[in-house]
Design a protein around this motif. Structure first.
Motif, PDB file in Angstrom:
ATOM      1  N   LEU A 189      56.589 -51.926  19.970  1.00  0.00           N
ATOM      2  CA  LEU A 189      57.219 -52.945  19.165  1.00  0.00           C
ATOM      3  C   LEU A 189      56.255 -53.458  18.227  1.00  0.00           C
ATOM      4  CD1 LEU A 189      59.276 -54.872  22.010  1.00  0.00           C
ATOM      5  CD2 LEU A 189      60.181 -53.458  20.158  1.00  0.00           C
ATOM      6  N   VAL A 190      54.758 -53.293  18.416  1.00  0.00           N
ATOM      7  CA  VAL A 190      53.850 -53.679  17.373  1.00  0.00           C
ATOM      8  C   VAL A 190      54.260 -52.900  16.230  1.00  0.00           C
ATOM      9  CG1 VAL A 190      51.520 -53.379  16.938  1.00  0.00           C
ATOM     10  CG2 VAL A 190      52.095 -54.336  19.284  1.00  0.00           C
ATOM     11  N   GLY A 191      54.466 -51.714  16.364  1.00  0.00           N
ATOM     12  CA  GLY A 191      54.694 -50.992  14.849  1.00  0.00           C
ATOM     13  C   GLY A 191      55.788 -51.245  14.364  1.00  0.00           C
ATOM     14  N   LEU A 192      57.037 -51.365  15.230  1.00  0.00           N
ATOM     15  CA  LEU A 192      58.084 -51.856  14.756  1.00  0.00           C
ATOM     16  C   LEU A 192      58.427 -53.014  13.969  1.00  0.00           C
ATOM     17  CD1 LEU A 192      61.359 -50.811  14.473  1.00  0.00           C
ATOM     18  CD2 LEU A 192      61.758 -52.080  16.621  1.00  0.00           C
ATOM     19  N   PHE A 193      57.854 -54.182  14.804  1.00  0.00           N
ATOM     20  CA  PHE A 193      57.712 -55.358  13.972  1.00  0.00           C
ATOM     21  C   PHE A 193      56.926 -55.508  12.768  1.00  0.00           C
ATOM     22  CE2 PHE A 193      58.976 -57.713  18.417  1.00  0.00           C
ATOM     23  CZ  PHE A 193      60.066 -57.188  18.256  1.00  0.00           C
ATOM     24  N   ALA A 194      55.757 -55.076  12.874  1.00  0.00           N
ATOM     25  CA  ALA A 194      55.010 -54.982  11.591  1.00  0.00           C
ATOM     26  C   ALA A 194      55.567 -54.380  10.644  1.00  0.00           C
ATOM     27  CB  ALA A 194      53.644 -54.406  12.049  1.00  0.00           C
ATOM     28  N   GLY A 195      56.172 -53.134  10.654  1.00  0.00           N
ATOM     29  CA  GLY A 195      56.831 -52.577   9.678  1.00  0.00           C
ATOM     30  C   GLY A 195      58.016 -53.222   9.022  1.00  0.00           C
ATOM     31  N   TRP A 196      58.751 -53.736   9.845  1.00  0.00           N
ATOM     32  CA  TRP A 196      59.850 -54.675   9.289  1.00  0.00           C
ATOM     33  C   TRP A 196      59.256 -55.826   8.624  1.00  0.00           C
ATOM     34  CZ3 TRP A 196      63.227 -55.230  14.417  1.00  0.00           C
ATOM     35  CH2 TRP A 196      64.260 -54.073  14.499  1.00  0.00           C
ATOM     36  N   VAL A 197      58.506 -56.629   8.954  1.00  0.00           N
ATOM     37  CA  VAL A 197      57.829 -57.601   8.325  1.00  0.00           C
ATOM     38  C   VAL A 197      57.350 -57.388   6.916  1.00  0.00           C
ATOM     39  CG1 VAL A 197      56.177 -59.533   8.352  1.00  0.00           C
ATOM     40  CG2 VAL A 197      57.422 -59.148  10.220  1.00  0.00           C
ATOM     41  N   PHE A 198      56.577 -56.128   6.943  1.00  0.00           N
ATOM     42  CA  PHE A 198      55.999 -55.680   5.624  1.00  0.00           C
ATOM     43  C   PHE A 198      57.122 -55.504   4.677  1.00  0.00           C
ATOM     44  CE2 PHE A 198      54.580 -52.424   2.731  1.00  0.00           C
ATOM     45  CZ  PHE A 198      53.458 -53.179   2.199  1.00  0.00           C
ATOM     46  N   TRP A 199      58.157 -54.645   4.912  1.00  0.00           N
ATOM     47  CA  TRP A 199      59.272 -54.102   4.338  1.00  0.00           C
ATOM     48  C   TRP A 199      59.813 -55.357   3.646  1.00  0.00           C
ATOM     49  CZ3 TRP A 199      64.696 -54.273   5.232  1.00  0.00           C
ATOM     50  CH2 TRP A 199      65.307 -53.638   4.096  1.00  0.00           C
ATOM     51  N   LEU A 200      60.229 -56.625   4.517  1.00  0.00           N
ATOM     52  CA  LEU A 200      61.168 -57.658   4.099  1.00  0.00           C
ATOM     53  C   LEU A 200      60.175 -58.586   3.224  1.00  0.00           C
ATOM     54  CD1 LEU A 200      62.700 -58.725   7.588  1.00  0.00           C
ATOM     55  CD2 LEU A 200      63.744 -57.877   5.517  1.00  0.00           C
ATOM     56  N   VAL A 201      59.091 -58.528   3.291  1.00  0.00           N
ATOM     57  CA  VAL A 201      58.330 -59.598   2.505  1.00  0.00           C
ATOM     58  C   VAL A 201      57.905 -58.924   1.375  1.00  0.00           C
ATOM     59  CG1 VAL A 201      56.065 -60.994   2.308  1.00  0.00           C
ATOM     60  CG2 VAL A 201      57.404 -60.932   4.528  1.00  0.00           C
ATOM     61  N   GLN A 202      57.538 -57.544   1.441  1.00  0.00           N
ATOM     62  CA  GLN A 202      57.043 -56.859   0.140  1.00  0.00           C
ATOM     63  C   GLN A 202      58.288 -56.617  -1.026  1.00  0.00           C
ATOM     64  OE1 GLN A 202      57.619 -53.143  -1.071  1.00  0.00           O
ATOM     65  NE2 GLN A 202      55.506 -53.422  -2.368  1.00  0.00           N
ATOM     66  N   LYS A 203      59.397 -56.728  -0.302  1.00  0.00           N
ATOM     67  CA  LYS A 203      60.692 -56.717  -1.419  1.00  0.00           C
ATOM     68  C   LYS A 203      60.321 -57.823  -2.405  1.00  0.00           C
ATOM     69  CE  LYS A 203      64.138 -56.840   1.189  1.00  0.00           C
ATOM     70  NZ  LYS A 203      65.392 -56.611   1.668  1.00  0.00           N
ATOM     71  N   SER A 204      59.734 -58.807  -2.176  1.00  0.00           N
ATOM     72  CA  SER A 204      59.338 -60.043  -3.204  1.00  0.00           C
ATOM     73  C   SER A 204      58.282 -59.521  -4.216  1.00  0.00           C
ATOM     74  CB  SER A 204      59.192 -61.273  -2.534  1.00  0.00           C
ATOM     75  OG  SER A 204      57.909 -61.156  -1.687  1.00  0.00           O
ATOM     76  N   GLY A 205      57.681 -58.442  -3.935  1.00  0.00           N
ATOM     77  CA  GLY A 205      56.624 -57.896  -4.786  1.00  0.00           C
ATOM     78  C   GLY A 205      55.144 -58.423  -4.278  1.00  0.00           C
ATOM     79  N   ARG A 206      54.928 -58.885  -3.158  1.00  0.00           N
ATOM     80  CA  ARG A 206      53.792 -59.716  -2.903  1.00  0.00           C
ATOM     81  C   ARG A 206      53.166 -58.710  -1.885  1.00  0.00           C
ATOM     82  NH1 ARG A 206      54.851 -66.020  -2.271  1.00  0.00           N
ATOM     83  NH2 ARG A 206      52.468 -66.096  -2.443  1.00  0.00           N
ATOM     84  N   THR A 207      52.668 -57.757  -1.968  1.00  0.00           N
ATOM     85  CA  THR A 207      52.011 -56.746  -1.259  1.00  0.00           C
ATOM     86  C   THR A 207      50.929 -57.591  -0.322  1.00  0.00           C
ATOM     87  OG1 THR A 207      52.465 -55.001  -2.946  1.00  0.00           O
ATOM     88  CG2 THR A 207      51.134 -54.401  -0.852  1.00  0.00           C
ATOM     89  N   GLY A 208      50.079 -58.132  -0.797  1.00  0.00           N
ATOM     90  CA  GLY A 208      48.921 -58.661  -0.119  1.00  0.00           C
ATOM     91  C   GLY A 208      49.726 -59.498   0.976  1.00  0.00           C
ATOM     92  N   LEU A 209      50.508 -60.596   0.580  1.00  0.00           N
ATOM     93  CA  LEU A 209      50.918 -61.361   1.885  1.00  0.00           C
ATOM     94  C   LEU A 209      51.961 -60.621   2.828  1.00  0.00           C
ATOM     95  CD1 LEU A 209      51.803 -64.280   2.510  1.00  0.00           C
ATOM     96  CD2 LEU A 209      53.906 -64.070   1.003  1.00  0.00           C
ATOM     97  N   ALA A 210      52.599 -59.610   2.301  1.00  0.00           N
ATOM     98  CA  ALA A 210      53.235 -58.665   3.242  1.00  0.00           C
ATOM     99  C   ALA A 210      52.342 -58.021   4.252  1.00  0.00           C
ATOM    100  CB  ALA A 210      54.181 -57.441   2.503  1.00  0.00           C
ATOM    101  N   ALA A 211      51.272 -57.731   3.746  1.00  0.00           N
ATOM    102  CA  ALA A 211      50.142 -57.078   4.493  1.00  0.00           C
ATOM    103  C   ALA A 211      49.777 -58.086   5.804  1.00  0.00           C
ATOM    104  CB  ALA A 211      49.422 -56.174   3.712  1.00  0.00           C
ATOM    105  N   SER A 212      49.259 -59.076   5.081  1.00  0.00           N
ATOM    106  CA  SER A 212      48.822 -60.065   6.033  1.00  0.00           C
ATOM    107  C   SER A 212      49.636 -60.453   7.099  1.00  0.00           C
ATOM    108  CB  SER A 212      48.290 -61.368   5.246  1.00  0.00           C
ATOM    109  OG  SER A 212      47.200 -60.975   4.243  1.00  0.00           O
ATOM    110  N   LEU A 213      50.887 -60.694   6.608  1.00  0.00           N
ATOM    111  CA  LEU A 213      52.106 -61.180   7.755  1.00  0.00           C
ATOM    112  C   LEU A 213      52.450 -59.897   8.726  1.00  0.00           C
ATOM    113  CD1 LEU A 213      54.290 -63.435   5.581  1.00  0.00           C
ATOM    114  CD2 LEU A 213      52.791 -63.947   7.132  1.00  0.00           C
ATOM    115  N   GLY A 214      51.996 -58.685   8.171  1.00  0.00           N
ATOM    116  CA  GLY A 214      52.525 -57.482   8.980  1.00  0.00           C
ATOM    117  C   GLY A 214      51.307 -57.551  10.073  1.00  0.00           C
ATOM    118  N   GLY A 215      50.040 -57.669   9.575  1.00  0.00           N
ATOM    119  CA  GLY A 215      49.115 -57.847  10.507  1.00  0.00           C
ATOM    120  C   GLY A 215      49.119 -58.989  11.528  1.00  0.00           C
ATOM    121  N   LEU A 216      49.349 -60.042  11.183  1.00  0.00           N
ATOM    122  CA  LEU A 216      49.669 -60.914  11.997  1.00  0.00           C
ATOM    123  C   LEU A 216      50.712 -60.960  13.130  1.00  0.00           C
ATOM    124  CD1 LEU A 216      48.868 -64.022  12.941  1.00  0.00           C
ATOM    125  CD2 LEU A 216      50.729 -64.589  11.132  1.00  0.00           C
TER     126      LEU A 216
END
Length: 198
Positions: A98-125
């Motif tokens: 689930l670590v990989g699944l949730f991180a991937g989902w969060v990154f994909w959802l946030v990155q759609k706004s164009g904020r790659t750095g924020l998406a990566a930070s939240l995915g890591g968190l």
């Protein structure tokens, strides 16, 4: 062209899984001792894979990590507690998957706004917190025995308190590290991958 793309994808997947295996097996790579803390860095790697290649690849990487944890608990335990805890796949495999699944989902959802750095930070968190909360929660739910409590130097009645203390120390340190490091890796690696794809 399609066959070449499949070969490239399988090669990439194999290399990423080898990275997971090496990081898990080599001391001081998957776990960094920092004073009284031992920081698990594997969620960072899984989060980076999930951010770069999506939730499915992240889930696969996390599953391999979980299977390695499960096998090692039987044949080469990392601690005296490992055979008591990680021989249960609900503690060793499911949370890491689930670590990989949730991180991937969060990154994909946030990155759609164009904020790659924020998406990566939240995915890591999310990756780090998922691992910490589900593994320690699994210990409390499925391995709440006198032997496990003794391994944490508490009575069985106080196991929940000991696990909560780990969340407040190791868990927070790992979450902060993942939040900072994942974007530092994802942003340049995405640029390299995009350049190579052209």
């Amino acid at each position: 062209m399609q066959q070449r793309s499949q070969i490239r994808r399988l090669t990439r997947r194999s290399l990423l899984l080898v990275l997971i295996i090496v990081q898990d097996l080599v001391p001081f790579i998957g776990n960094l001792p920092l004073g009284p803390l031992s920081i698990t860095t594997m969620p960072i790697t899984v989060a980076v894979i999930a951010a770069l290649y999506g939730p499915i690849e992240g889930t696969l990487a996390g599953t391999v990590w979980g299977i390695l944890t499960f096998i090692r608990a039987f044949v080469y335990p990392s601690s005296a507690l490992a055979p008591l805890i990680f021989t249960n796949p609900l503690i060793s495999i499911v949370p890491r998957m689930l670590v990989g699944l949730f991180a991937g989902w969060v990154f994909w959802l946030v990155q759609k706004s164009g904020r790659t750095g924020l998406a990566a930070s939240l995915g890591g968190l999310v990756a780090s917190l998922t691992n910490t909360i589900l593994v320690l929660g699994g210990i409390y739910l499925f391995a709440n025995t006198p032997q496990v409590a003794a391994g944490y130097h508490v009575s069985q009645n106080n196991l929940g308190v000991a696990l909560a203390a780990i969340v407040g120390t190791n868990g927070i340190a790992e979450a902060v590290l993942a939040t900072v490091v994942v974007p530092l890796l994802v942003i340049p690696l995405r640029k390299v991958i995009q350049r190579l794809a052209k």
